[in-house]
Write a protein that holds these residues in place. Structure first.
Motif, short mmCIF file in Angstrom:
data_model
loop_
_atom_site.label_atom_id
_atom_site.label_comp_id
_atom_site.label_asym_id
_atom_site.label_seq_id
_atom_site.Cartn_x
_atom_site.Cartn_y
_atom_site.Cartn_z
N TYR A 75 0.65 -1.23 0.03
CA TYR A 75 -0.19 0.16 0.01
C TYR A 75 0.87 1.15 -0.01
O TYR A 75 2.01 1.32 0.42
CB TYR A 75 -0.95 -0.02 1.25
N GLU B 250 0.97 4.93 1.62
CA GLU B 250 0.59 5.79 2.67
C GLU B 250 1.00 7.18 2.36
O GLU B 250 2.20 7.79 1.92
CB GLU B 250 1.09 5.61 3.97
N ASP C 286 -3.09 10.98 7.01
CA ASP C 286 -2.39 9.84 6.68
C ASP C 286 -3.60 9.00 5.74
O ASP C 286 -4.11 8.37 6.48
CB ASP C 286 -1.85 9.17 7.63
N LYS D 167 -3.96 5.79 3.45
CA LYS D 167 -3.80 4.40 2.97
C LYS D 167 -4.40 4.08 1.90
O LYS D 167 -5.63 3.91 1.87
CB LYS D 167 -3.58 3.37 4.26
#
Length: 204
Positions: free
Chosen positions: A174, A176, A187, A189
């Motif tokens: 992933y 971020e 943040d 993701k």
């Protein structure tokens, strides 16, 4: 007969006056419409991220270049993380890697391609022999570009991108992306292959 001519003359004058008023109204409407268009345009541009946002910057060194430079030095290692952020006035790539017995971290100046550091740490006995490597190595094949990830993050949370990194949790690779809006940081993701938003957290 003179009365008829006079009546015709008055009628012509009235039609001319009405036409002039009509043109005047059209001019007012046009300027009014232009004004509303300008307002809309300026409003939409104010929603765009600033020039300080990573989303709007291009660097001589791409993240693929940084990964290649890392692999040239540590051919036995797999990539376990990639990050781009501003640090002490410089835009820096941090590339983490892991082999069967060691962890590595290299830093590169994104604007000059200069290698800034290269560190090696030996893995603990319980993590050596490829155990930790299997848990942490990234599969970068088929993932979206950082620009695509930043664009997606900004579409879900407006602001300026201050950093991004690629990591892995269980079997999911992933992005971020950190977005700053006013005094708030978020943040976000995103699945690195689909850009599905997995989580959004606001920093305290």
């Amino acid at each position: 007969m003179y009365k008829k001519l006079a009546a015709v003359g008055v009628t012509v004058l009235l039609v001319g006056a009405l036409s002039a008023c009509s043109f005047g109204d059209d001019d007012k409407d046009t300027s009014s419409n232009n004004g509303s268009k300008e307002t809309t345009s300026s409003k939409s541009s104010s929603n765009n991220s600033s020039t300080d946002s990573l989303q709007n910057k291009n660097f001589d060194m791409s993240y693929e270049d940084a990964v290649s430079a890392f692999k040239d030095k540590h051919s036995d290692a797999d990539i376990s993380g990639v990050e781009l952020e501003k640090n002490l006035g410089k835009y820096v790539y941090t590339v983490d890697g892991i082999s069967n017995d060691n962890e590595y971290e290299m830093k590169f100046n994104a604007e000059t391609k200069e290698q800034m550091s290269d560190e090696t740490d030996k893995l603990d006995q319980e993590d050596a022999g490829g155990v930790e490597k299997e848990n942490e190595k990234l599969n970068l094949d088929g993932i979206k570009t950082p620009k695509e990830a930043m664009d997606k993050a900004i579409s879900s949370q407006a602001g300026d991108v201050t950093s991004w990194n690629i990591e892995r949790e269980l079997d999911t690779t992933y992005y971020e992306v950190t977005v700053k809006q006013d005094n708030n940081k978020y943040d976000i993701k995103l699945n690195a292959k689909t850009l599905e938003v997995l989580q959004t957290e606001q920093d305290d």
